[in-house]
Every structure is written in C-alpha cells, then in structure tokens.
Design a protein around this motif. Structure first.
Motif, PDB file in Angstrom:
ATOM      1  N   ASP A   1       1.030  -1.272   0.283  1.00 24.71           N
ATOM      2  CA  ASP A   1       0.032   0.078   0.013  1.00 24.71           C
ATOM      3  C   ASP A   1       0.320   0.903  -0.035  1.00 24.71           C
ATOM      4  O   ASP A   1       1.698   1.541   0.719  1.00 24.71           O
ATOM      5  N   HIS A   2       0.541   2.465  -0.722  1.00 21.77           N
ATOM      6  CA  HIS A   2       1.418   3.890  -0.830  1.00 21.77           C
ATOM      7  C   HIS A   2       0.816   4.872  -0.573  1.00 21.77           C
ATOM      8  O   HIS A   2      -0.446   4.993  -1.554  1.00 21.77           O
ATOM      9  N   TYR A   3       0.817   5.803  -0.506  1.00 26.59           N
ATOM     10  CA  TYR A   3       0.032   6.420   0.418  1.00 26.59           C
ATOM     11  C   TYR A   3       1.135   7.795   0.163  1.00 26.59           C
ATOM     12  O   TYR A   3       1.911   8.340   0.471  1.00 26.59           O
ATOM     13  N   GLY A   4       0.077   9.011  -0.063  1.00 23.88           N
ATOM     14  CA  GLY A   4       0.842  10.343   0.104  1.00 23.88           C
ATOM     15  C   GLY A   4       1.864  10.467  -1.009  1.00 23.88           C
ATOM     16  O   GLY A   4       1.242   9.889  -2.392  1.00 23.88           O
ATOM     17  N   PRO A   5       1.848  12.180  -0.593  1.00 20.27           N
ATOM     18  CA  PRO A   5       1.766  12.920  -0.431  1.00 20.27           C
ATOM     19  C   PRO A   5       0.688  13.028  -0.347  1.00 20.27           C
ATOM     20  O   PRO A   5       0.696  14.076  -0.811  1.00 20.27           O
ATOM     21  N   ASN A   6      -0.093  13.416   1.540  1.00 23.57           N
ATOM     22  CA  ASN A   6      -0.968  13.825   1.907  1.00 23.57           C
ATOM     23  C   ASN A   6      -1.019  14.820   3.077  1.00 23.57           C
ATOM     24  O   ASN A   6      -0.622  14.559   3.810  1.00 23.57           O
ATOM     25  N   MET A   7      -1.290  16.072   2.985  1.00 27.41           N
ATOM     26  CA  MET A   7      -1.284  17.424   3.457  1.00 27.41           C
ATOM     27  C   MET A   7      -1.750  17.003   4.771  1.00 27.41           C
ATOM     28  O   MET A   7      -2.795  16.997   4.896  1.00 27.41           O
ATOM     29  N   VAL A   8      -1.499  17.344   5.762  1.00 25.78           N
ATOM     30  CA  VAL A   8      -2.157  16.751   7.463  1.00 25.78           C
ATOM     31  C   VAL A   8      -3.010  18.197   7.852  1.00 25.78           C
ATOM     32  O   VAL A   8      -2.120  18.594   8.396  1.00 25.78           O
TER      33      VAL A   8
ATOM     34  N   GLY B   1       7.053  12.433   7.253  1.00 24.34           N
ATOM     35  CA  GLY B   1       5.841  12.265   8.499  1.00 24.34           C
ATOM     36  C   GLY B   1       6.188  11.499   9.536  1.00 24.34           C
ATOM     37  O   GLY B   1       7.674  10.959   9.623  1.00 24.34           O
ATOM     38  N   GLU B   2       5.572  11.668  10.542  1.00 25.15           N
ATOM     39  CA  GLU B   2       6.019  10.781  12.024  1.00 25.15           C
ATOM     40  C   GLU B   2       4.691  10.145  12.495  1.00 25.15           C
ATOM     41  O   GLU B   2       3.941  10.169  12.391  1.00 25.15           O
ATOM     42  N   ILE B   3       4.839   8.324  12.616  1.00 26.05           N
ATOM     43  CA  ILE B   3       3.752   7.897  13.665  1.00 26.05           C
ATOM     44  C   ILE B   3       4.454   6.781  14.681  1.00 26.05           C
ATOM     45  O   ILE B   3       5.579   7.026  14.308  1.00 26.05           O
ATOM     46  N   GLU B   4       3.307   6.653  15.510  1.00 27.16           N
ATOM     47  CA  GLU B   4       3.456   6.322  16.405  1.00 27.16           C
ATOM     48  C   GLU B   4       2.184   4.747  16.479  1.00 27.16           C
ATOM     49  O   GLU B   4       1.835   4.490  16.275  1.00 27.16           O
TER      50      GLU B   4
ATOM     51  N   ARG C   1       3.330  16.993   9.099  1.00 30.27           N
ATOM     52  CA  ARG C   1       2.893  18.054   8.312  1.00 30.27           C
ATOM     53  C   ARG C   1       2.175  16.954   7.029  1.00 30.27           C
ATOM     54  O   ARG C   1       0.786  17.780   6.423  1.00 30.27           O
ATOM     55  N   TRP C   2       2.983  16.529   5.973  1.00 30.25           N
ATOM     56  CA  TRP C   2       2.560  15.624   5.354  1.00 30.25           C
ATOM     57  C   TRP C   2       2.924  13.876   5.462  1.00 30.25           C
ATOM     58  O   TRP C   2       3.948  13.646   6.479  1.00 30.25           O
ATOM     59  N   LEU C   3       2.327  13.661   4.988  1.00 27.11           N
ATOM     60  CA  LEU C   3       2.176  12.289   5.405  1.00 27.11           C
ATOM     61  C   LEU C   3       2.496  11.285   3.950  1.00 27.11           C
ATOM     62  O   LEU C   3       1.369  11.436   2.735  1.00 27.11           O
ATOM     63  N   HIS C   4       3.414  10.556   4.207  1.00 26.20           N
ATOM     64  CA  HIS C   4       3.418  10.190   2.531  1.00 26.20           C
ATOM     65  C   HIS C   4       4.607   8.589   2.867  1.00 26.20           C
ATOM     66  O   HIS C   4       5.969   9.472   3.543  1.00 26.20           O
ATOM     67  N   GLY C   5       3.967   7.367   2.580  1.00 28.70           N
ATOM     68  CA  GLY C   5       4.847   6.335   3.193  1.00 28.70           C
ATOM     69  C   GLY C   5       4.167   5.096   2.329  1.00 28.70           C
ATOM     70  O   GLY C   5       3.262   5.207   0.959  1.00 28.70           O
ATOM     71  N   VAL C   6       5.229   4.254   2.497  1.00 25.32           N
ATOM     72  CA  VAL C   6       4.211   2.538   2.138  1.00 25.32           C
ATOM     73  C   VAL C   6       4.483   2.031   3.083  1.00 25.32           C
ATOM     74  O   VAL C   6       4.768   1.922   4.416  1.00 25.32           O
TER      75      VAL C   6
END
Ligand code: MN
Length: 312
Positions: free
Chosen positions: A38-45, A80-83, A119-124
């Motif tokens: 699954d590939h997502y973004g870049p999405n502005m949060v 981005g950063e994920i917890e 601020r931006w979420l982008h990744g796999v």
C-alpha cells in the motif's frame, strides 16, 4: 517485465485515508514473500478536524487496534511521523530512514497513529508472508535505522535484506530485499539484481524509464527471476523508487482482512478468535493480547458468503 497500475482503496476507520494498492492483485499474490504493498501520499495533514477541502488533505493516519496473523508488517515513511503501539508492549515513533517491523506470528494487535509533528504523510505499508515454519511463532516487534549505500549517483536505503554490500538488521524468514532508491534528475544507474529473486519496483515520483520502458508514478514494475541487473534512467524530475524482491514464495496463501492463513477455515477461526477474545470479550490471555485505545478495537467484517481459496 510487467507493469501493474495501482488501485485506490479507502482504508477503514473514522479518519479514512485512500491508499494505492499494487499487490496482491489478480495473477500476482506475492513478490518473494512480499504479499501486500500500500502506497500513500503525499497527503497534507490538516490540523483542523473539519479538513481543508483539497483532494490530498487528510486528518492523518489513525488505525484503531486491529489484529494480524501469519505475516510481518513493514512500515516505511518518506515523510511524516507515526506512533506504533502493540500488544507485546512496544511503543515506538517512526520517522523517514527508520523501519518498523512487526512479526505477527500466531497473533498480535497494534495501533498506528500519525503524530502532531506530521505535516505531510507519505510512505508505504508492506506485508511479508511468513513461511509455514515460522507463522505459528510468538509475535515480536523491532525498530531500526536502515543502512545506506549508493550506486552511481543514486542513494539507496536498505530496510530489509542485503543490497549493494549493506545488510539491514531486520529479521526475515525467507530471502528478501526491500530498499528506497533516490535517483537525481538526468541520471542513469545500473542496479545489480540477484537472479534467484523476482522483483517489484514501485515509482513514487519522477520520470522513470526502466530497461527502456516508461514506468509512471504509483505503478509497480514486476521483473521475474533470472535477471542480474536493471537499468534505471531518470528524466527531468528526480526519482524516488521502492525496490522489493525475494525468492518466489512457493506457498499458497489465503489473505483476508488483516489475516494471512492457508485456508478458509483457518481464516474463519482467526476472525472468531479476534471477535470473541477482543471485540466482544476481554481475554487478555488470548493470542491477541491488549492495546489501550480510546475508541476500542476494530471489529472484523463479516466473512464472505463464498469460501476463500488459496492463491499464489
Ligand atoms: Mn496493521
């Protein structure tokens, strides 16, 4: 080689986010043991809960507690950063250049939430199918800074397996590779391949020509075994690529919701266990354990009315 277009899939939950899924697909269940991309973004949060009204705006990632079996999840961010929190007691922030690897084995549950720093979420988000010999193991989690290498003008970050003489510390149970490749504009590289591996090359961004064929952004190039290199040429826009590969998996899988199993009845049993022990119960001694979260665990969908068939 074959080029697979992505399909857009909305992820469930209140703060739903669209992702671009390239595997599994009809005719291609796995690439090595990689079984999900699954590939997502870049999405502005957006910081406002009402959303900002643009196509790519999102309220961020917030996936409530959900189970996994029979697989490893690999989280890799471009921005981005994920917890991450899980039922074996892990609590870990992940940033670009770092890899979160969760080995579900017989069962685990986890939560992933983008942090206010995002601020931006982008990744796999990737899954690796565990071979039969490892899929009943106890679950565990690991986090690493991924080692870097280079080839020509390209910089390469290896988050699974070995490439260009560097080896990622991530634990895998079959021969695999996973890497991010950044190629500056106007550059050409020849990437060495292992002829025993099949490969997928996802184009995140850039004007990319692989072995004289154009591969558009968000598309996945599939290269079967038997090749010892791949020529990548990049036009006026710099390229970000994701390489996955491995020895063809050779075991048939049933993938349904968040479970990987071997047949319909096993998947049905995983679902029943999740519903009975966690969603409708509070069995902290069960395989899925416990994760605290304000909205409670994600219920499983109903089983399909037709029997799930093994693929691959
Ligand atoms: Mn998950």
């Amino acid at each position: 080689m074959t080029i697979y277009p992505p399909r857009v899939v909305p992820l469930g939950g209140v703060r739903a986010m669209n992702v671009r899924r390239t595997i599994p697909r009809i005719g291609r269940t796995t690439i090595g043991a990689w079984c999900f991309l699954d590939h997502y973004g870049p999405n502005m949060v957006s910081t406002a809960s009402t959303g900002s009204g643009t196509d790519t705006a999102t309220d961020g990632m917030a996936v409530p507690p959900h189970p996994h079996t029979g697989l490893q999840t690999v989280s890799w961010l471009f921005q981005g950063e994920i917890e991450h929190t899980d039922s074996v007691g892990s609590h870990q922030l992940i940033n670009p250049g770092e890899v979160n690897l969760m080995t579900a084995g017989r069962g685990i549950q986890h939560v992933e939430v983008s942090t206010p720093n995002t601020r931006w979420l982008h990744g796999v988000q990737l899954w690796v199918a565990l071979p039969d010999s490892a899929r009943h193991n106890l679950p565990f989690f690991e986090h690493h800074v991924a080692p870097r290498a280079s080839v020509g003008a390209a910089s390469v970050t290896v988050f699974v397996g070995e490439l260009l003489g560097v080896t990622a510390p991530t634990t895998v149970f079959s021969p695999l590779v996973g890497a991010e490749i950044l190629v500056p504009a106007g550059q050409r590289i020849e990437l060495p391949l292992n002829p025993e591996f099949e490969y997928g090359l996802l184009v995140d961004a850039g004007d990319v020509i692989v072995n004289d064929e154009l591969v558009e952004p968000a598309h996945l190039l599939y290269e079967p075994t038997g090749k010892d290199s791949m020529v990548i040429e990049v036009g006026e826009q710099p390229a970000r690529l994701l390489l996955i590969g491995g020895v063809p998996f050779g075991e048939k899988l049933v993938m349904w919701w968040n479970f990987v199993g071997r047949d319909h009845d096993e998947i049905e049993a995983f679902r029943a266990r999740w519903q009975n022990e966690v969603v409708d119960g509070s069995n902290l001694e069960g395989d899925f354990g416990y994760v605290a979260y304000p909205s409670g665990p994600l219920p499983a969908p109903e089983m399909p009315t037709v029997r799930l068939r093994p693929r691959g």
